[in-house]
Every structure is written in structure tokens, then in C-alpha cells.
Design an enzyme around this catalytic site. Structure first.
Site, PDB file in Angstrom:
ATOM      1  N   SER A 144       0.765  -1.137   0.088  1.00 19.16           N
ATOM      2  CA  SER A 144      -0.020  -0.049   0.078  1.00 19.16           C
ATOM      3  C   SER A 144       1.130   1.158  -0.158  1.00 19.16           C
ATOM      4  CB  SER A 144      -0.841   0.058   1.352  1.00 19.16           C
ATOM      5  OG  SER A 144      -1.396   1.228   1.418  1.00 19.16           O
ATOM      6  N   TYR A 157      -2.372  -0.885  10.524  1.00 16.75           N
ATOM      7  CA  TYR A 157      -2.224  -0.838   9.171  1.00 16.75           C
ATOM      8  C   TYR A 157      -0.748  -0.385   8.626  1.00 16.75           C
ATOM      9  CZ  TYR A 157      -3.942  -0.953   4.072  1.00 16.75           C
ATOM     10  OH  TYR A 157      -4.133  -1.153   2.964  1.00 16.75           O
TER      11      TYR A 157
HETATM   12  P1  NAD Z   1     -10.985  -6.886   0.092  1.00 15.93           P
HETATM   13  O1  NAD Z   1     -11.855  -6.841   1.371  1.00 15.93           O
HETATM   14  O2  NAD Z   1     -11.946  -6.399  -1.192  1.00 15.93           O
HETATM   15  O3  NAD Z   1     -10.386  -8.102   0.057  1.00 15.93           O
HETATM   16  C1  NAD Z   1      -9.584  -8.627   1.139  1.00 15.93           C
HETATM   17  C2  NAD Z   1      -9.575 -10.121   1.016  1.00 15.93           C
HETATM   18  O4  NAD Z   1      -9.008 -10.930   2.120  1.00 15.93           O
HETATM   19  C3  NAD Z   1     -10.895 -10.875   1.060  1.00 15.93           C
HETATM   20  O5  NAD Z   1     -10.652 -12.034  -0.082  1.00 15.93           O
HETATM   21  C4  NAD Z   1     -11.007 -11.385   2.267  1.00 15.93           C
HETATM   22  O6  NAD Z   1     -11.858 -12.655   2.184  1.00 15.93           O
HETATM   23  C5  NAD Z   1      -9.497 -11.837   2.485  1.00 15.93           C
HETATM   24  N1  NAD Z   1      -9.284 -11.889   3.963  1.00 15.93           N
HETATM   25  C6  NAD Z   1      -9.652 -11.245   5.005  1.00 15.93           C
HETATM   26  N2  NAD Z   1      -9.194 -11.771   6.150  1.00 15.93           N
HETATM   27  C7  NAD Z   1      -8.760 -13.050   5.823  1.00 15.93           C
HETATM   28  C8  NAD Z   1      -8.049 -14.019   6.497  1.00 15.93           C
HETATM   29  N3  NAD Z   1      -8.182 -14.018   7.929  1.00 15.93           N
HETATM   30  N4  NAD Z   1      -7.834 -15.179   5.917  1.00 15.93           N
HETATM   31  C9  NAD Z   1      -8.094 -15.119   4.516  1.00 15.93           C
HETATM   32  N5  NAD Z   1      -8.306 -14.495   3.772  1.00 15.93           N
HETATM   33  C10 NAD Z   1      -8.796 -13.195   4.395  1.00 15.93           C
HETATM   34  O7  NAD Z   1      -9.747  -5.667   0.177  1.00 15.93           O
HETATM   35  P2  NAD Z   1      -8.917  -5.331  -1.024  1.00 15.93           P
HETATM   36  O8  NAD Z   1      -9.094  -3.655  -0.896  1.00 15.93           O
HETATM   37  O9  NAD Z   1      -9.135  -6.207  -2.146  1.00 15.93           O
HETATM   38  O10 NAD Z   1      -7.557  -5.452  -0.495  1.00 15.93           O
HETATM   39  C11 NAD Z   1      -6.425  -6.341  -0.683  1.00 15.93           C
HETATM   40  C12 NAD Z   1      -5.264  -6.086  -0.138  1.00 15.93           C
HETATM   41  O11 NAD Z   1      -4.619  -4.677  -1.099  1.00 15.93           O
HETATM   42  C13 NAD Z   1      -5.043  -5.827   1.226  1.00 15.93           C
HETATM   43  O12 NAD Z   1      -3.916  -6.065   1.642  1.00 15.93           O
HETATM   44  C14 NAD Z   1      -5.191  -4.198   1.366  1.00 15.93           C
HETATM   45  O13 NAD Z   1      -4.425  -3.747   2.531  1.00 15.93           O
HETATM   46  C15 NAD Z   1      -4.408  -3.706  -0.046  1.00 15.93           C
HETATM   47  N6  NAD Z   1      -4.665  -2.459  -0.608  1.00 15.93           N
HETATM   48  C16 NAD Z   1      -5.808  -2.070  -0.666  1.00 15.93           C
HETATM   49  C17 NAD Z   1      -6.043  -0.576  -1.079  1.00 15.93           C
HETATM   50  C18 NAD Z   1      -7.425  -0.092  -1.406  1.00 15.93           C
HETATM   51  O14 NAD Z   1      -7.530   0.989  -1.483  1.00 15.93           O
HETATM   52  N7  NAD Z   1      -8.699  -1.115  -1.450  1.00 15.93           N
HETATM   53  C19 NAD Z   1      -5.027   0.257  -1.096  1.00 15.93           C
HETATM   54  C20 NAD Z   1      -3.695  -0.105  -0.877  1.00 15.93           C
HETATM   55  C21 NAD Z   1      -3.641  -1.506  -0.498  1.00 15.93           C
END
Ligand code: NAD
Length: 262
Positions: A144, A157
Site C-alpha cells: 500500500s 495497518y
Molecule cells: P477486500 O476486502 O476486497 O479483500 C480482502 C480479501 O482478504 C478478501 O478476499 C477477504 O476474504 C480476505 N481475507 C480477509 N481476512 C482474511 C483471513 N483471515 N484469511 C484469509 N483471507 C482473508 O480488500 P482489498 O481492497 O481488495 O484489499 C486487498 C489488499 O490490498 C489488502 O492487503 C489491502 O491492504 C491492500 N490495499 C488495498 C487498497 C485499497 O484501496 N482497496 C489500497 C492499498 C492496498
């Protein structure tokens, strides 16, 4: 010579939704078999599994909980039994919690550190022996912009994501001569369930409206004034799997509309 990812196997943690699903689809489209992981409704997961398989690849689903090291080990073992080894590992599963540090629930802190950081240590240590044996590998950590800079109220985070930048660099050095690259993708705000969920919490923590959170907090930092898309991240992950990216290792690649340039 160009190494195609057709027939290779990619394990993407947290790929039942959002960014992980976008990356799973992009890699499947290029011919990689997929190990899908994450939580969700059983029927919806099966529907998503079939959607990824429609690219003509095999898709194994594992419900392993990323807070449980023994379930991570079992997931990798099951995947290796089916596909012989994991060629591409995408550490993507993640959660968020927004609160001033003095009110931050310790159990939320522990869960964020476990899922957003320690789970990657466990996936990596489990996949590396066979990845090294095969002589080719790609590890992509979905980090991120918060791996590079901080924002208030996200102490766990930001800590976990900064830790992931360090883990990326260290393991890149350890695997540099094994034809394995280890990189971090550092997106700004991507419109997914995770972001939608934190809009409400951030509004509460800052005492502003949800619209103000979107325009004045989230996209304020993103100079392009555009959310990153899961499709863009899928293509960037695919590029990191290409031969052109063979000498990109230990890097943290911002995909943040200029946020961390300012
Ligand atoms: P999301 O909530 O859509 O997806 C998260 C995924 O992780 C889901 O498939 C969920 O089921 C899974 N998950 C959660 N807890 C879990 C566990 N204990 N065991 C197994 N799976 C688990 O979120 P996203 O936005 O797609 O985020 C994905 C990654 O990208 C994360 O690491 C997040 O920090 C990072 N990220 C997101 C953004 C954003 O703006 N959305 C920005 C930067 C980084």
C-alpha cells in the site's frame, strides 16, 4: 526467450474479492492455474471460482485463515499436491481498522499484524523450498502507499505495511540468485469493499461526512483524482511475472496517482 506463465500456478491470498480477485483474473487470463483463498459466502465463492476457471485454467479454492499459520502450511501443501509447486505467490489478504491509537482494540491490532504482515512470512517460508527447486518464481506483496507514508488513525495497518516493505527487500536479497523476484505493489486508494467500509469509520473518527472523506481525505492525496482499478493492478502483477521484470526485485512500486511523490 520469453517465459510464459501459461501452465504455471499462482496462489493469491484474499482472492475472493477486490484486488486479489482482479489479480487472479488477470493471471488466469494469461494461462496460470489459480489457488484462490479468502472468506465469503460459499455459493458466491463457487461462482467466482467458476468465473476464474472460465479462462480455461484449473482453480483450487482454499478457505485457509491467514491468522492461522498451520492452515497456511496446509493450504500450500494441498496446492503443491495438486499442482506440484507454486510459481507465483501473491500476498494480498488484508483487513483495515481505523481508530485513534489510544482507543485501538488490541485484538484488532493483533489481527491486522497477523493478516497484513505475518501471513506473508508463513506463505513465503512454505512456498520457497519448491519454488527454489523449480528454478523460477515470483513473489508479489500487495502492500500500500501506507507502506511508504503514514496517515493518522491507521497505526496497525501502517505498521504492518511498512513491515511488508522490509520483508520484501530482505527476501529479495535472500532469493536474488534463485531466479526469484520479490516485489511490493503499493497502491493508493482502490475502490473495493475495504475502502467502502473505511469511509464510514473515517467519517466518524474525523467528524466529517462520508462525501468529505471521499473527496477531501481519500482522493485529496491522489493527485490524478482517480481511484486505482483492480484491472490495472492485475496487469502490473502480470508484468512483474514477465521476463522484462527479471531484474526488478526488492522494489516497492507506488501505484498511487502521485500521492507519495508529493
Ligand atoms: P477486500 O476486502 O476486497 O479483500 C480482502 C480479501 O482478504 C478478501 O478476499 C477477504 O476474504 C480476505 N481475507 C480477509 N481476512 C482474511 C483471513 N483471515 N484469511 C484469509 N483471507 C482473508 O480488500 P482489498 O481492497 O481488495 O484489499 C486487498 C489488499 O490490498 C489488502 O492487503 C489491502 O491492504 C491492500 N490495499 C488495498 C487498497 C485499497 O484501496 N482497496 C489500497 C492499498 C492496498
Amino acid at each position: 526467450m520469453n517465459t510464459s506463465i501459461t501452465g504455471k500456478t499462482a496462489l493469491i491470498t484474499g482472492s475472493t474479492s477486490g484486488i486479489g480477485l482482479g489479480i487472479a483474473k488477470a493471471l488466469a487470463e494469461k494461462g496460470a492455474n489459480i489457488v484462490m483463498n479468502g472468506f465469503g459466502d460459499k455459493d458466491q465463492i463457487e461462482k467466482t471460482r467458476q468465473e476464474i476457471a472460465s479462462f480455461g485454467v484449473e482453480v483450487l479454492y482454499s478457505g485457509a485463515d491467514m491468522t492461522k499459520p498451520e492452515e497456511i502450511t496446509a493450504m500450500v501443501k494441498e496446492a503443491e499436491e495438486k499442482f506440484s509447486n507454486i510459481d507465483i505467490l501473491v500476498n494480498n489478504a488484508g483487513i483495515q481498522f481505523v481508530s485513534p491509537v489510544e482507543d485501538f482494540p488490541p485484538e484488532k491490532w493483533d489481527a491486522i499484524i497477523a493478516i497484513n504482515m505475518s501471513s506473508s512470512f508463513h506463505t513465503i517460508r512454505n512456498v520457497l523450498p519448491k519454488m527454489k527447486e523449480s528454478g523460477w518464481g515470483r513473489i508479489i506483496n500487495l502492500v500500500s502507499a501506507h507502506g511508504l507514508v503514514a496517515s493518522p488513525f491507521k497505526s496497525a495497518y501502517v505498521t504492518a505495511k511498512h513491515g511488508m516493505v522490509g520483508m520484501t527487500k530482505t527476501i529479495a536479497l535472500e532469493t536474488a540468485e534463485d531466479n526469484i523476484t520479490v516485489n511490493a505493489i503499493c497502491p493508493g486508494y482502490v475502490w473495493t469493499d475495504l475502502v467502502e467500509g473505511q469511509v464510514k469509520d473515517t467519517a466518524k473518527a474525523r467528524g466529517i461526512t462520508e462525501d468529505e472523506v471521499i473527496n477531501d481525505v481519500l482522493l485529496k492525496a491522489q493527485w490524478t483524482k482517480k481511484f486505482v482499478t483492480t484491472e490495472q493492478l492485475g496487469e502490473i502483477a502480470s508484468f512483474l511475472c514477465s521476463d522484462a521484470a527479471q531484474n526488478i526485485t526488492g522494489a516497492s512500486i507506488p501505484v498511487d496517482g502521485g500521492w507519495t511523490a508529493a
